[in-house]
Design a protein around this motif. Structure first.
Motif, PDB file in Angstrom:
ATOM      1  N   LEU A   1       0.928  -1.171  -0.018  1.00  0.00           N
ATOM      2  CA  LEU A   1       0.054  -0.043   0.003  1.00  0.00           C
ATOM      3  C   LEU A   1       0.784   1.230   0.086  1.00  0.00           C
ATOM      4  O   LEU A   1       2.150   1.340   0.300  1.00  0.00           O
ATOM      5  N   GLU A   2       0.229   2.152  -0.543  1.00  0.00           N
ATOM      6  CA  GLU A   2       0.931   3.598  -0.148  1.00  0.00           C
ATOM      7  C   GLU A   2      -0.510   4.580   0.650  1.00  0.00           C
ATOM      8  O   GLU A   2      -1.473   3.998   0.424  1.00  0.00           O
ATOM      9  N   ASN A   3       0.191   5.523   1.537  1.00  0.00           N
ATOM     10  CA  ASN A   3      -0.656   6.142   2.166  1.00  0.00           C
ATOM     11  C   ASN A   3      -0.474   7.847   2.439  1.00  0.00           C
ATOM     12  O   ASN A   3       0.751   8.353   2.020  1.00  0.00           O
ATOM     13  N   THR A   4      -1.501   8.476   2.759  1.00  0.00           N
ATOM     14  CA  THR A   4      -1.392   9.566   3.392  1.00  0.00           C
ATOM     15  C   THR A   4      -2.144  10.048   4.489  1.00  0.00           C
ATOM     16  O   THR A   4      -3.316   9.632   4.601  1.00  0.00           O
ATOM     17  N   LEU A   5      -1.524  10.649   5.515  1.00  0.00           N
ATOM     18  CA  LEU A   5      -2.312  11.000   6.783  1.00  0.00           C
ATOM     19  C   LEU A   5      -2.640  12.714   6.760  1.00  0.00           C
ATOM     20  O   LEU A   5      -1.775  13.276   6.139  1.00  0.00           O
ATOM     21  N   MET A   6      -3.944  12.947   7.316  1.00  0.00           N
ATOM     22  CA  MET A   6      -4.349  14.221   7.344  1.00  0.00           C
ATOM     23  C   MET A   6      -5.012  14.595   8.654  1.00  0.00           C
ATOM     24  O   MET A   6      -5.299  13.593   9.388  1.00  0.00           O
ATOM     25  N   CYS A   7      -4.688  15.893   9.144  1.00  0.00           N
ATOM     26  CA  CYS A   7      -5.038  15.913  10.545  1.00  0.00           C
ATOM     27  C   CYS A   7      -6.636  16.248  10.582  1.00  0.00           C
ATOM     28  O   CYS A   7      -7.118  17.365   9.605  1.00  0.00           O
ATOM     29  N   VAL A   8      -7.395  15.704  11.652  1.00  0.00           N
ATOM     30  CA  VAL A   8      -8.880  16.019  11.813  1.00  0.00           C
ATOM     31  C   VAL A   8      -8.915  16.537  13.146  1.00  0.00           C
ATOM     32  O   VAL A   8      -8.772  15.906  14.006  1.00  0.00           O
ATOM     33  N   GLY A   9      -8.639  17.773  13.414  1.00  0.00           N
ATOM     34  CA  GLY A   9      -8.567  18.312  14.696  1.00  0.00           C
ATOM     35  C   GLY A   9      -7.314  17.814  15.207  1.00  0.00           C
ATOM     36  O   GLY A   9      -6.238  17.948  14.339  1.00  0.00           O
ATOM     37  N   ARG A  10      -7.066  17.182  16.385  1.00  0.00           N
ATOM     38  CA  ARG A  10      -5.911  16.416  16.966  1.00  0.00           C
ATOM     39  C   ARG A  10      -6.089  15.043  16.503  1.00  0.00           C
ATOM     40  O   ARG A  10      -5.265  14.432  17.245  1.00  0.00           O
ATOM     41  N   ASN A  11      -6.820  14.556  15.936  1.00  0.00           N
ATOM     42  CA  ASN A  11      -6.982  13.240  15.404  1.00  0.00           C
ATOM     43  C   ASN A  11      -6.681  13.139  14.078  1.00  0.00           C
ATOM     44  O   ASN A  11      -6.264  14.019  13.390  1.00  0.00           O
ATOM     45  N   PHE A  12      -6.988  11.982  13.200  1.00  0.00           N
ATOM     46  CA  PHE A  12      -6.391  11.649  11.951  1.00  0.00           C
ATOM     47  C   PHE A  12      -7.252  11.086  10.846  1.00  0.00           C
ATOM     48  O   PHE A  12      -8.027  10.079  11.479  1.00  0.00           O
ATOM     49  N   MET A  13      -7.191  11.561   9.693  1.00  0.00           N
ATOM     50  CA  MET A  13      -7.842  10.518   8.475  1.00  0.00           C
ATOM     51  C   MET A  13      -6.608  10.180   7.754  1.00  0.00           C
ATOM     52  O   MET A  13      -5.581  10.819   7.352  1.00  0.00           O
ATOM     53  N   GLU A  14      -6.569   8.782   7.503  1.00  0.00           N
ATOM     54  CA  GLU A  14      -5.776   8.215   6.740  1.00  0.00           C
ATOM     55  C   GLU A  14      -6.319   7.513   5.381  1.00  0.00           C
ATOM     56  O   GLU A  14      -7.491   7.156   5.343  1.00  0.00           O
ATOM     57  N   VAL A  15      -5.620   7.694   4.187  1.00  0.00           N
ATOM     58  CA  VAL A  15      -6.124   6.963   3.119  1.00  0.00           C
ATOM     59  C   VAL A  15      -5.041   6.061   2.609  1.00  0.00           C
ATOM     60  O   VAL A  15      -3.849   6.602   2.658  1.00  0.00           O
ATOM     61  N   VAL A  16      -5.401   4.938   2.091  1.00  0.00           N
ATOM     62  CA  VAL A  16      -4.465   4.000   1.798  1.00  0.00           C
ATOM     63  C   VAL A  16      -4.899   3.291   0.431  1.00  0.00           C
ATOM     64  O   VAL A  16      -6.024   3.568   0.127  1.00  0.00           O
ATOM     65  N   ALA A  17      -3.824   3.250  -0.507  1.00  0.00           N
ATOM     66  CA  ALA A  17      -4.055   2.574  -1.751  1.00  0.00           C
ATOM     67  C   ALA A  17      -3.026   1.485  -2.247  1.00  0.00           C
ATOM     68  O   ALA A  17      -1.995   1.841  -1.755  1.00  0.00           O
ATOM     69  N   PRO A  18      -3.638   0.559  -2.859  1.00  0.00           N
ATOM     70  CA  PRO A  18      -2.924  -0.542  -3.363  1.00  0.00           C
ATOM     71  C   PRO A  18      -1.921  -0.195  -4.286  1.00  0.00           C
ATOM     72  O   PRO A  18      -2.350   0.702  -5.193  1.00  0.00           O
TER      73      PRO A  18
END
Length: 257
Positions: free
Chosen positions: A42-59
């Motif tokens: 996989l590859e990924n990127t994380l983003m901040c949602v407040g002081r929590n996180f959104m990650e997206v992964v893709a094969p």
């Protein structure tokens, strides 16, 4: 025991278009790329949602677990509910409750300053349930999946403030809620036909799957500070559903003031 929703992971066939949608529509900022997910193809990127996180992964390889998940659910969508326990002992208690209920551990890693336990999405019905221990047990600070604390200058709550809830769907919401409650060690609340489980900072809602996609992480409740900006950018990127909802990465984002 306290469990914090710290990160949501979505999965996409192509990474960058989804990152562009999320950052432009929700006004959140990319904060970390984890090369370690390459081990899973996989590859990924994380983003901040407040002081929590959104990650997206893709094969990025053929025949990966992520790719099979995309095929099963018919495209992009929710993938993982990633939580932080308030102590090592409580993180291990969640792990043990899974085993006691004949629920498989899909992946785990024990490190000196970080302990990961991913509970199998097939056994949890709707998604991975990941529980982590990350000292010093600060729900607003150090988070090793996002590189420690280097993300703090990327927090921007002017448009999207934080998570409020997660919507998990399945053929039998009662069975789904029972499974998650047993593993998390948290009570299930019932109000009419609505089943919920309260985490420290968000509520998990268990609903019947009616969108033709089967069991999965179908939606997120997010607290917003600039609804009009979100709706305008969603319309421009063909993600608008209604003034209460946008759809990004095959996931329903319910907008809450």
């Amino acid at each position: 025991m306290t469990i914090q929703l710290r990160q949501i992971c979505l999965i996409a066939e192509k990474l960058q278009p989804v990152i562009d949608d999320l950052t432009n529509i929700l006004g959140i900022k990319a904060c970390f790329i984890d090369p370690g997910v390459g081990h899973f193809g996989l590859e990924n990127t994380l983003m901040c949602v407040g002081r929590n996180f959104m990650e997206v992964v893709a094969p990025i390889e053929d025949n990966t677990a992520g790719g099979r998940y995309l095929n099963r659910r018919g495209g992009d969508g929710g993938y993982m509910v990633i939580c932080q326990a308030d102590s090592y002992e409580n993180q291990q208690a969640v792990r043990q409750r899974a085993l006691d209920n004949n629920i498989r551990i899909a992946h785990e890693s024990a490190r000196e300053n970080w302990n990961i336990c991913q509970i199998h999405p097939g056994d949890m019905i709707a998604s991975f349930f990941e529980i982590e221990w990350v000292p010093p047990n600060d729900f607003n600070g150090n988070w090793m999946p996002a590189g420690g604390t280097q993300w703090e200058d990327k927090v921007d709550q002017s448009t999207t403030v934080d998570y409020l809830g997660v919507e998990l769907q399945g053929a039998d919401p009662v069975e789904l809620a029972d499974r998650w409650g047993k593993v998390a060690g948290l009570p299930i609340d019932r109000d009419g036909d609505q089943l919920t489980m309260a985490l420290n900072n968000a509520t998990i809602r268990f609903v019947e799957a009616t969108d033709g996609r089967g069991a999965g992480l179908g939606g997120l409740d997010i607290k917003v500070a600039d609804r009009e900006s979100i709706l305008s950018n969603a319309k421009a990127r063909d993600c608008y559903v209604s003034d209460e909802q946008v759809n990004i990465c095959g996931t329903r984002f319910y907008l809450k003031d």
